[in-house]
Design a protein around this motif. Structure first.
Motif, PDB file in Angstrom:
ATOM      1  N   LYS A  76      -2.207  -6.957 -11.719  1.00  0.00           N
ATOM      2  CA  LYS A  76      -2.696  -5.986 -10.752  1.00  0.00           C
ATOM      3  C   LYS A  76      -2.073  -6.279  -9.393  1.00  0.00           C
ATOM      4  O   LYS A  76      -1.915  -7.443  -9.006  1.00  0.00           O
ATOM      5  CB  LYS A  76      -4.213  -6.063 -10.665  1.00  0.00           C
ATOM      6  CG  LYS A  76      -4.852  -4.957  -9.878  1.00  0.00           C
ATOM      7  CD  LYS A  76      -6.371  -5.026 -10.022  1.00  0.00           C
ATOM      8  CE  LYS A  76      -6.995  -3.824  -9.341  1.00  0.00           C
ATOM      9  NZ  LYS A  76      -8.447  -3.789  -9.549  1.00  0.00           N
ATOM     10  N   ALA A  77      -1.721  -5.223  -8.648  1.00  0.00           N
ATOM     11  CA  ALA A  77      -1.077  -5.399  -7.355  1.00  0.00           C
ATOM     12  C   ALA A  77      -1.393  -4.225  -6.436  1.00  0.00           C
ATOM     13  O   ALA A  77      -1.805  -3.149  -6.886  1.00  0.00           O
ATOM     14  CB  ALA A  77       0.436  -5.533  -7.524  1.00  0.00           C
ATOM     15  N   LYS A  78      -1.179  -4.467  -5.152  1.00  0.00           N
ATOM     16  CA  LYS A  78      -1.261  -3.417  -4.136  1.00  0.00           C
ATOM     17  C   LYS A  78       0.161  -3.101  -3.708  1.00  0.00           C
ATOM     18  O   LYS A  78       0.934  -4.005  -3.377  1.00  0.00           O
ATOM     19  CB  LYS A  78      -2.049  -3.890  -2.914  1.00  0.00           C
ATOM     20  CG  LYS A  78      -3.515  -4.082  -3.161  1.00  0.00           C
ATOM     21  CD  LYS A  78      -4.198  -4.524  -1.870  1.00  0.00           C
ATOM     22  CE  LYS A  78      -5.666  -4.797  -2.143  1.00  0.00           C
ATOM     23  NZ  LYS A  78      -6.362  -5.237  -0.915  1.00  0.00           N
ATOM     24  N   PHE A  79       0.492  -1.824  -3.716  1.00  0.00           N
ATOM     25  CA  PHE A  79       1.835  -1.376  -3.362  1.00  0.00           C
ATOM     26  C   PHE A  79       1.741  -0.493  -2.120  1.00  0.00           C
ATOM     27  O   PHE A  79       0.971   0.461  -2.095  1.00  0.00           O
ATOM     28  CB  PHE A  79       2.453  -0.548  -4.501  1.00  0.00           C
ATOM     29  CG  PHE A  79       2.551  -1.296  -5.798  1.00  0.00           C
ATOM     30  CD1 PHE A  79       3.718  -1.952  -6.144  1.00  0.00           C
ATOM     31  CD2 PHE A  79       1.475  -1.356  -6.673  1.00  0.00           C
ATOM     32  CE1 PHE A  79       3.811  -2.649  -7.332  1.00  0.00           C
ATOM     33  CE2 PHE A  79       1.557  -2.047  -7.870  1.00  0.00           C
ATOM     34  CZ  PHE A  79       2.735  -2.695  -8.204  1.00  0.00           C
ATOM     35  N   LYS A  80       2.528  -0.818  -1.109  1.00  0.00           N
ATOM     36  CA  LYS A  80       2.636   0.012   0.079  1.00  0.00           C
ATOM     37  C   LYS A  80       4.052   0.561   0.076  1.00  0.00           C
ATOM     38  O   LYS A  80       5.013  -0.199  -0.069  1.00  0.00           O
ATOM     39  CB  LYS A  80       2.364  -0.815   1.332  1.00  0.00           C
ATOM     40  CG  LYS A  80       2.385  -0.012   2.617  1.00  0.00           C
ATOM     41  CD  LYS A  80       2.041  -0.919   3.801  1.00  0.00           C
ATOM     42  CE  LYS A  80       2.090  -0.153   5.104  1.00  0.00           C
ATOM     43  NZ  LYS A  80       1.825  -1.040   6.252  1.00  0.00           N
ATOM     44  N   PHE A  81       4.184   1.883   0.220  1.00  0.00           N
ATOM     45  CA  PHE A  81       5.501   2.491   0.171  1.00  0.00           C
ATOM     46  C   PHE A  81       5.580   3.666   1.129  1.00  0.00           C
ATOM     47  O   PHE A  81       4.563   4.195   1.586  1.00  0.00           O
ATOM     48  CB  PHE A  81       5.856   2.911  -1.259  1.00  0.00           C
ATOM     49  CG  PHE A  81       4.908   3.903  -1.872  1.00  0.00           C
ATOM     50  CD1 PHE A  81       5.222   5.255  -1.908  1.00  0.00           C
ATOM     51  CD2 PHE A  81       3.699   3.493  -2.422  1.00  0.00           C
ATOM     52  CE1 PHE A  81       4.351   6.179  -2.473  1.00  0.00           C
ATOM     53  CE2 PHE A  81       2.818   4.406  -2.996  1.00  0.00           C
ATOM     54  CZ  PHE A  81       3.149   5.747  -3.020  1.00  0.00           C
TER      55      PHE A  81
END
Length: 154
Positions: free
Chosen positions: A100-105
């Motif tokens: 699981k991860a948090k992605f900022k794009f």
């Protein structure tokens, strides 16, 4: 000046790592009376243990002394990036598939965030499984601003 020193240490670290399966993630120098050099290394398909970090540290320290990187004393710390650090190199992504991860794009000039499971990685994209349903989000590496793994203690 510090940028030149950081670049020089990076070059020396790359030469040490060239005979291993590790790659350089980051070099930071923290000031003070005795500079602290923080070197982060990682491997594509496994973790990095303390003995390996110590070996890289010894070799890198030897080269830094031989090349007079610092005129006086310094401290060197070699470690893996750790879970609190964002992924900064594409080679870090494949071994984190399934986590699981948090992605900022950035897309169309707007910052977006998504949280989910890193499902797939290819040369240009990451595919994120969204937690709340069965949908996925395909994000270009070039659009990624930051990716942070969310630790799971199951």
């Amino acid at each position: 000046m510090q940028n030149e020193v950081t670049n020089r240490i990076s070059e020396l670290a790359e030469s040490v790592l060239s005979t291993t399966d590790f790659f350089l993630v980051d070099v930071e120098i923290k000031g003070g009376d005795t500079p602290e050099v923080w070197v982060s290394i990682d491997a594509e398909d496994r973790g990095v243990n303390m003995d390996e970090c110590a070996e890289v540290s010894n070799e890198l320290s030897f080269l830094m002394d031989a090349h007079d990187v610092f005129s006086g004393r310094y401290r060197i710390n070699v470690s893996s990036p750790g879970l609190s650090r964002p992924l900064v190199d594409r080679r870090q992504y494949p071994k984190n598939v399934g986590r699981k991860a948090k992605f900022k794009f950035k897309k169309d000039g707007e910052y977006n965030k998504v949280e989910g499971i890193l499902k797939e990685v290819d040369d240009d994209h990451v595919i994120v499984g969204i937690d709340d349903d069965e949908s996925t989000k395909k994000i270009l590496f070039d659009d990624l601003v930051e990716t942070k793994i969310i630790p799971s203690f199951k």
